[in-house]
Design a protein around this motif. Structure first.
Motif, short mmCIF file in Angstrom:
data_model
loop_
_atom_site.label_atom_id
_atom_site.label_comp_id
_atom_site.label_asym_id
_atom_site.label_seq_id
_atom_site.Cartn_x
_atom_site.Cartn_y
_atom_site.Cartn_z
N VAL A 1 0.78 -1.03 0.05
CA VAL A 1 0.13 -0.02 0.06
C VAL A 1 0.97 1.12 0.05
O VAL A 1 1.60 1.32 1.00
N ILE B 1 -14.65 5.87 2.34
CA ILE B 1 -13.66 5.51 1.28
C ILE B 1 -13.60 6.75 0.32
O ILE B 1 -12.31 7.17 0.00
N TRP C 1 -6.77 4.81 -6.52
CA TRP C 1 -6.75 3.45 -6.03
C TRP C 1 -5.90 2.49 -6.79
O TRP C 1 -5.25 1.75 -6.29
N LEU D 1 -9.99 1.71 4.88
CA LEU D 1 -9.43 1.00 4.01
C LEU D 1 -9.01 -0.52 4.63
O LEU D 1 -9.12 -1.55 3.97
N LEU E 1 -12.93 -0.64 -4.26
CA LEU E 1 -12.54 0.74 -3.58
C LEU E 1 -13.19 1.86 -4.75
O LEU E 1 -13.78 2.77 -4.24
N LEU F 1 -4.19 4.96 6.95
CA LEU F 1 -4.46 3.97 5.84
C LEU F 1 -4.76 2.62 6.46
O LEU F 1 -5.49 1.95 5.92
N GLU G 1 -10.13 8.81 -0.40
CA GLU G 1 -9.49 9.04 -1.54
C GLU G 1 -9.15 10.34 -1.84
O GLU G 1 -8.29 10.79 -2.59
N THR H 1 -9.55 2.16 10.42
CA THR H 1 -9.55 2.63 9.13
C THR H 1 -10.47 2.11 8.25
O THR H 1 -10.59 0.74 8.13
#
Length: 492
Positions: free
Chosen positions: A27, A124, A140, A49, A114, A42, A128, A47
């Motif tokens: 990531v 999300i 992403w 994600l 995502l 992250l 972003e 989180t």
């Protein structure tokens, strides 16, 4: 390695990825000269994600027994390559064993989820927006790249530093430091609870190395049982065509050195300065969008910037730093993705939430990967196949049926009445004259002396040894693409 890391003198070692390896995810998010994106925003128990990653992984690998663990490493810091700060994290799932094909397909599913979640708004989408506010390159498909599965065969080891490329050629002082082990507890209803099972201080450095390495020994376990990733409008596209110089595949411009090939095609003069271009076929994938042209254009601008107008009236978005492009035709709501296989794959991920497969007869056909055996009935019908260098085995379609679309390039259907020479090496048994080690998904490993049946020769009319063919090993039944130049036809 652990001792030197404790002395703040980390090594710069990499391990060669085995055919079967522990599932891992990189990531990465770019920042600015002054700031980087907080790694705790992250990956962590709170989180969005991390929750999405745990949800997808538990869905794809259902035999988890109620929990999954992921070791987290952080190599954030100043990237000397670009001169900006970078957030770099790695998750290693010690209990999940995959090959490069499966890892890439799970990654594609995660990027699709995502992108879909970002389009719907919520946490999300907010994440972003923050990533792109810091650096517009943080889409992403870039944050969760696939280069570790396709482009290179070596993986940086835990506690080891990254070496900057030439001309710097030195450690970047951002080794993979252990953060902790995340435990994902999955209830029978599918609800996920995330918590730190342990943190950096709870294990010594040697233990962090053991749980973070991805290689498996010669007696590797079987690949973890999985549910093949799929989603509405999903499209199977080819993997990265990047290949290391170790693979000796001759090109039209000759080899890179005396007595060996390098898979590089030289553009321009071979003397003085020249540009090395990776040999690879251009391909086109067609999709259809259901929204208005204005709405679709707005979505593309969010990812690729402003479009340019072609003389024929089509709108074109080009990939930054490359020649791949998305072409939109407003009249029939058709979208074409044009580029090399790895470029098309990245752009197709961007398109997936906003487009669907072209409406034609036939359903989606998921062909086996290179590590799976080709069923006998498919082997017998393998005269109708698609082009080489794809991650999956070529699609099969009888001549009387329309070719399925939406899962990669159109299948090539040969005319039964075609001249025999048009089939090239199809149906012939070949013997490997030199070993070939796969550098990407869909490729077939060869040992010198191996017998392989050529199932498909899509470029038979080229009459060149510098082409790829699809074959089946006689002893194991494994299938995949291999360079024809590495074999000769067996004498009958």
């Amino acid at each position: 390695m652990g001792f030197l890391y404790g002395l703040r003198i980390p090594l710069t070692l990499a391990e060669r990825r085995t055919t079967a390896f522990r599932f891992f995810q990189d990531v990465e998010a770019w920042g600015s000269r002054e700031a980087s994106f907080p790694s705790s925003d992250l990956i962590g128990p709170d989180t969005p994600l991390t929750r999405l990653l745990g949800s997808v992984v538990s869905e794809v690998f259902p035999s988890h027994g109620g929990f999954l663990d992921a070791a987290v490493y952080d190599a954030s810091g100043l990237s000397q390559t670009k001169g900006v700060r970078k957030t770099s994290l790695r998750l290693v799932w010690p209990g999940i064993l995959v090959d490069a094909d499966r890892a890439a397909r799970v990654r594609d599913l995660i990027v699709n989820r995502l992108s879909s979640a970002s389009a719907e708004g919520g946490q999300i989408a907010e994440l972003e927006a923050k990533l792109k506010e810091l650096n517009p390159a943080n889409a992403w498909h870039s944050v969760l790249g696939d280069g570790a599965y396709a482009g290179r065969a070596s993986v940086r080891m835990p506690l080891c530093d990254r070496v900057a490329p030439l001309p710097l050629r030195g450690p970047e002082r951002r080794p993979f430091a252990p953060v902790g082990v995340l435990r994902f507890s999955i209830s029978p209803e599918g609800k996920i609870k995330m918590e730190w099972l342990c943190r950096e201080a709870d294990l010594d450095h040697a233990e962090w190395i053991k749980i973070g390495c991805v290689r498996e020994g010669e007696e590797a376990r079987e690949l973890t049982e999985w549910s093949v990733p799929a989603w509405p409008g999903s499209q199977i596209v080819t993997p990265s065509s990047v290949r290391s110089g170790r693979v000796k595949v001759r090109t039209a411009a000759g080899s890179d050195g005396v007595g060996c090939g390098g898979g590089l095609r030289l553009r321009g003069s071979t003397r003085g300065n020249f540009t090395a271009e990776r040999a690879g076929q251009m391909m086109t994938v067609e999709r259809r969008f259901s929204s208005s042209p204005a709405e679709f254009s707005e979505k593309m601008e969010q990812h690729l910037g402003k479009a340019i107008m072609d003389p024929d009236g089509a709108l074109v978005w080009k990939q930054p730093g490359g020649d791949a492009r998305i072409v939109m035709y407003s009249e029939d709501q058709c979208v074409k993705v044009i580029g090399r296989p790895n470029q098309v794959r990245q752009l197709a991920v961007i398109l997936a939430p906003y487009t669907e497969a072209m409406e034609q007869a036939g359903g989606h056909h998921l062909a086996p990967s290179y590590s799976e055996r080709l069923p006998e009935q498919d082997h017998q019908r393998s005269t109708s196949r698609s082009r080489p260098s794809e991650v999956f085995a070529p699609n099969v379609a009888p001549l009387s049926e329309p070719t399925p679309t939406g899962e990669g390039p159109p299948a090539v259907v040969q005319d039964p009445g075609a001249a025999p020479e048009a089939k090239g090496e199809e149906g012939h048994l070949h013997v490997a004259t030199q070993a070939f080690e796969p550098q990407g998904q869909g490729e077939l490993a060869l040992q010198q002396g191996s017998s392989v049946q050529v199932v498909l020769d899509p470029e038979a009319g080229v009459k060149s040894q510098d082409r790829w063919v699809y074959g089946r090993l006689e002893d194991s039944g494994l299938c995949g693409w291999f360079p024809l130049s590495h074999s000769v036809r067996a004498q009958v």
